[in-house]
Design a protein around this motif. Structure first.
Motif, PDB file in Angstrom:
ATOM      1  N   TYR A   1       0.653  -1.739   0.248  1.00 21.98           N
ATOM      2  CA  TYR A   1      -0.185   0.018   0.092  1.00 21.98           C
ATOM      3  C   TYR A   1       0.781   1.043  -0.450  1.00 21.98           C
TER       4      TYR A   1
ATOM      5  N   SER B   1       4.883   6.000  -0.293  1.00 17.43           N
ATOM      6  CA  SER B   1       5.168   5.314  -1.585  1.00 17.43           C
ATOM      7  C   SER B   1       5.308   4.568  -1.054  1.00 17.43           C
TER       8      SER B   1
ATOM      9  N   ASP C   1      -3.353   2.780   0.093  1.00 16.80           N
ATOM     10  CA  ASP C   1      -4.805   3.134  -1.095  1.00 16.80           C
ATOM     11  C   ASP C   1      -3.894   2.343  -1.312  1.00 16.80           C
TER      12      ASP C   1
ATOM     13  N   VAL D   1      -3.582   0.920  -6.149  1.00 13.31           N
ATOM     14  CA  VAL D   1      -4.251   0.582  -6.761  1.00 13.31           C
ATOM     15  C   VAL D   1      -5.160  -0.043  -7.559  1.00 13.31           C
TER      16      VAL D   1
ATOM     17  N   SER E   1      -8.318  -1.613  -6.760  1.00 15.68           N
ATOM     18  CA  SER E   1      -9.457  -0.317  -6.539  1.00 15.68           C
ATOM     19  C   SER E   1      -9.155  -0.602  -4.708  1.00 15.68           C
TER      20      SER E   1
ATOM     21  N   THR F   1      -8.745   1.317  -0.829  1.00  7.45           N
ATOM     22  CA  THR F   1      -8.598   2.429   0.200  1.00  7.45           C
ATOM     23  C   THR F   1      -9.442   2.196   1.952  1.00  7.45           C
TER      24      THR F   1
END
Length: 118
Positions: A32, A53, A99, A101, A104, A106
């Motif tokens: 994440y 990141s 988060d 991607v 998806s 979150t």
């Protein structure tokens, strides 16, 4: 089900420091991107403060550059936000976000209050 729990907020004088922590559970934390947002009193939306990141790259809002530092410890599944040289305008509820991607996904923490006042 993933969960994020923030801690470390409080009342601090201008110029002071705090370290916020966000402990994750139930997620593959290392995959994440982690970030901190804040919402000021009466604010309509949350502001992105800092992001790290999964590779460790960081980015900051202009208003906190040079004063805040985001870091992560994948072994502890924890992301930190070091707040230095605090100003009254930093007063807000600070939220942790995780988060992913693809797919998806979150998650949000419940928030921790930071109040900067003399």
């Amino acid at each position: 089900q993933g969960q994020l729990v923030e801690s470390g907020g409080g009342l601090v004088q201008p110029g002071g420091s705090l370290r916020l922590s966000c402990a994750a559970s139930g997620i593959a934390f290392e995959l994440y991107s982690m970030s901190w947002y804040r919402q000021a009193p009466g604010g309509k939306q949350r502001e992105l403060v800092a992001i790290i990141s999964r590779g460790g790259n960081t980015n900051y809002a202009d208003s906190v550059k040079g004063r805040f530092t985001i870091s992560r410890d994948n072994a502890k599944k924890t992301v930190y936000l070091r707040l230095d040289s605090l100003k009254p305008e930093d007063t807000a509820v600070y939220y942790c976000n995780a988060d992913l991607v693809v797919p998806s996904v979150t998650y949000w923490g419940q928030g921790t209050q930071v109040t900067v006042s003399s």
